[in-house]
Motif scaffolding. Structure first.
Motif, PDB file in Angstrom:
ATOM      1  N   LEU A 206       0.854  -1.192   0.000  1.00 39.47           N
ATOM      2  CA  LEU A 206       0.000   0.000   0.000  1.00 39.47           C
ATOM      3  C   LEU A 206       0.887   1.237   0.000  1.00 39.47           C
ATOM      4  N   PRO A 207       0.712   2.138  -0.978  1.00 38.32           N
ATOM      5  CA  PRO A 207       1.599   3.312  -1.079  1.00 38.32           C
ATOM      6  C   PRO A 207       1.467   4.265   0.102  1.00 38.32           C
ATOM      7  N   ARG A 208       2.479   5.095   0.266  1.00 39.70           N
ATOM      8  CA  ARG A 208       2.481   6.215   1.209  1.00 39.70           C
ATOM      9  C   ARG A 208       3.108   7.397   0.499  1.00 39.70           C
ATOM     10  N   LYS A 209       2.283   8.399   0.193  1.00 40.54           N
ATOM     11  CA  LYS A 209       2.770   9.593  -0.495  1.00 40.54           C
ATOM     12  C   LYS A 209       2.455  10.813   0.360  1.00 40.54           C
ATOM     13  N   PRO A 210       3.475  11.509   0.876  1.00 33.34           N
ATOM     14  CA  PRO A 210       3.205  12.681   1.715  1.00 33.34           C
ATOM     15  C   PRO A 210       2.384  13.736   0.967  1.00 33.34           C
ATOM     16  N   GLN A 211       1.489  14.376   1.688  1.00 37.98           N
ATOM     17  CA  GLN A 211       0.714  15.456   1.098  1.00 37.98           C
ATOM     18  C   GLN A 211       1.589  16.710   0.968  1.00 37.98           C
ATOM     19  N   PRO A 212       1.393  17.475  -0.098  1.00 32.36           N
ATOM     20  CA  PRO A 212       2.187  18.703  -0.262  1.00 32.36           C
ATOM     21  C   PRO A 212       1.831  19.742   0.789  1.00 32.36           C
ATOM     22  N   ALA A 213       2.764  20.611   1.074  1.00 35.09           N
ATOM     23  CA  ALA A 213       2.545  21.671   2.056  1.00 35.09           C
ATOM     24  C   ALA A 213       1.698  22.785   1.450  1.00 35.09           C
ATOM     25  N   GLY A 214       1.169  23.644   2.310  1.00 35.77           N
ATOM     26  CA  GLY A 214       0.479  24.836   1.854  1.00 35.77           C
ATOM     27  C   GLY A 214      -1.025  24.725   1.747  1.00 35.77           C
ATOM     28  N   PHE A 215      -1.602  23.671   2.244  1.00 34.67           N
ATOM     29  CA  PHE A 215      -3.055  23.490   2.177  1.00 34.67           C
ATOM     30  C   PHE A 215      -3.629  23.508   3.589  1.00 34.67           C
ATOM     31  N   ALA A 216      -4.667  24.321   3.769  1.00 28.21           N
ATOM     32  CA  ALA A 216      -5.329  24.417   5.071  1.00 28.21           C
ATOM     33  C   ALA A 216      -6.668  23.689   5.029  1.00 28.21           C
ATOM     34  N   ALA A 217      -7.213  23.429   6.208  1.00 27.36           N
ATOM     35  CA  ALA A 217      -8.529  22.804   6.305  1.00 27.36           C
ATOM     36  C   ALA A 217      -9.620  23.857   6.166  1.00 27.36           C
ATOM     37  N   ASP A 218     -10.719  23.479   5.545  1.00 28.17           N
ATOM     38  CA  ASP A 218     -11.882  24.358   5.437  1.00 28.17           C
ATOM     39  C   ASP A 218     -12.767  24.177   6.667  1.00 28.17           C
ATOM     40  N   PRO A 219     -13.385  25.260   7.144  1.00 29.88           N
ATOM     41  CA  PRO A 219     -14.229  25.152   8.339  1.00 29.88           C
ATOM     42  C   PRO A 219     -15.628  24.672   7.993  1.00 29.88           C
ATOM     43  N   LEU A 220     -16.434  24.472   9.004  1.00 31.08           N
ATOM     44  CA  LEU A 220     -17.865  24.287   8.785  1.00 31.08           C
ATOM     45  C   LEU A 220     -18.443  25.572   8.196  1.00 31.08           C
ATOM     46  N   PRO A 221     -19.388  25.467   7.283  1.00 30.65           N
ATOM     47  CA  PRO A 221     -19.919  26.680   6.642  1.00 30.65           C
ATOM     48  C   PRO A 221     -20.723  27.546   7.605  1.00 30.65           C
ATOM     49  N   ARG A 222     -20.641  28.860   7.391  1.00 31.77           N
ATOM     50  CA  ARG A 222     -21.442  29.842   8.112  1.00 31.77           C
ATOM     51  C   ARG A 222     -22.544  30.336   7.180  1.00 31.77           C
ATOM     52  N   ASP A 223     -23.466  31.111   7.715  1.00 28.53           N
ATOM     53  CA  ASP A 223     -24.557  31.651   6.901  1.00 28.53           C
ATOM     54  C   ASP A 223     -24.017  32.435   5.713  1.00 28.53           C
ATOM     55  N   ALA A 224     -22.939  33.193   5.932  1.00 29.58           N
ATOM     56  CA  ALA A 224     -22.380  34.027   4.862  1.00 29.58           C
ATOM     57  C   ALA A 224     -21.836  33.189   3.705  1.00 29.58           C
ATOM     58  N   ASP A 225     -21.526  31.931   3.960  1.00 27.06           N
ATOM     59  CA  ASP A 225     -20.965  31.077   2.911  1.00 27.06           C
ATOM     60  C   ASP A 225     -22.026  30.582   1.928  1.00 27.06           C
ATOM     61  N   PHE A 226     -23.298  30.874   2.225  1.00 31.49           N
ATOM     62  CA  PHE A 226     -24.380  30.476   1.321  1.00 31.49           C
ATOM     63  C   PHE A 226     -24.784  31.619   0.383  1.00 31.49           C
ATOM     64  N   GLU A 227     -23.987  32.679   0.348  1.00 33.65           N
ATOM     65  CA  GLU A 227     -24.285  33.816  -0.519  1.00 33.65           C
ATOM     66  C   GLU A 227     -23.893  33.505  -1.964  1.00 33.65           C
ATOM     67  N   LEU A 228     -24.768  33.828  -2.891  1.00 32.31           N
ATOM     68  CA  LEU A 228     -24.480  33.678  -4.316  1.00 32.31           C
ATOM     69  C   LEU A 228     -23.819  34.951  -4.833  1.00 32.31           C
TER      70      LEU A 228
END
Length: 297
Positions: A206-228
């Motif tokens: 089973l492979p093991r490939k490190p993830q690249p740096a520079g990526f953050a986690a996204d939070p749970l959405p807020r009301d403002a995130d539903f804006e078109l």
């Protein structure tokens, strides 16, 4: 935890003949009457009493379907409160797992638990990591207008969704797919991918490939995130509304300083041009986007 992204991969593992020795779920998501002692004694880990099993392993919705599936196969199930507690670790050691498989578990696994199975811990994540880390990857996939997504099986470390990548399977989300349909699709692909991962792990390849740096986690959405946004394409707005409708939030858009709230996307025309930014047809709102036209209520 009891949704399709937990239950369906378990069903796929069982149908593939994987020897599942235990199922662990957060105790606060188990009905108290199913916990030993009716949940009156908040121990670090509590056996779950088998609920009445169902006959359809692939049903889409049930508040306790993961536990029902475990009961069908006489698999011991536990509700856990404290992962680092000695009682929890002793209960899990007694199961002698070779590997721990995780999908949609809301707690980080502490180092002592990560080291418990002899072959390690694997997590199923419904995105192509390192993109869309965090607790709501499908929401952000739709919100950012991405249709090319997939599933990742990764080795677990002490953080959420940052461990080495083992396997990935890309897939395309069709226009208009709902959140429930997308979860069903990703869960089935993820279950199959986990079976593949376990077979490779047993063969020590089973492979093991490190993830690249520079990526953050996204939070749970807020009301403002539903804006078109008026600069979105009609296709993006339509797919976003359809794919995130299960959150039951209003979608807002500002046109000529007027705030408009929408609930459901009906259709879109990718190239249509209106003579005005907004029109109505009965209770239907028709909005000019860039490019295309969105039909919603």
């Amino acid at each position: 935890m009891f949704g399709v992204l937990s239950r369906l991969p378990l069903a796929v593992l069982l149908q593939a003949g994987v020897d599942v020795v235990g199922v662990v779920v957060p105790a606060n998501r188990v009905p108290p009457f199913l916990l030993e002692g009716n949940g009156r004694f908040p121990t670090p880990i509590t056996p779950v009493q088998p609920p009445q099993p169902t006959t359809n392993l692939f049903q889409q919705d049930s508040s306790i379907s993961t536990l029902e599936l475990a009961a069908q196969h006489q698999i011991p199930a536990f509700g856990v409160r404290h992962l680092q507690a000695e009682a929890t670790l002793n209960s899990l050691r007694a199961l002698s797992p070779d590997v721990i498989c995780v999908s949609c578990f809301p707690q980080k696994l502490p180092p002592v638990l990560l080291q418990l199975p002899r072959l390690g811990c694997l997590n199923l994540h419904p995105s192509l990591l390192p993109h869309f880390r965090g607790p709501a990857p499908l929401f952000w996939t739709f919100q950012r207008g991405v249709s090319e997504t997939g599933v990742t099986i990764h080795w677990m470390d002490e953080a959420f969704d940052t461990g080495d990548i083992a396997l990935q399977k890309p897939l395309t989300l069709p226009d208009g797919i709902s959140n429930q349909e997308a979860e069903q699709l990703l869960a089935k692909v993820g279950g199959d991918l986990m079976v593949d991962a376990l077979q490779r792990l047993a063969n020590n390849n089973l492979p093991r490939k490190p993830q690249p740096a520079g990526f953050a986690a996204d939070p749970l959405p807020r009301d403002a995130d539903f804006e078109l946004n008026l600069n979105w394409s009609a296709r993006r707005a339509f797919n976003f509304m359809r794919g995130t409708g299960g959150w039951k939030r209003p979608y807002v858009i500002t046109i000529n300083n007027q705030l408009i709230k929408l609930q459901v996307a009906i259709d879109f025309q990718p190239h249509q041009i209106l003579s005005h930014p907004i029109a109505t047809n009965g209770n239907q709102v028709i909005i000019q986007l860039n490019p295309g036209v969105l039909f919603a209520v």
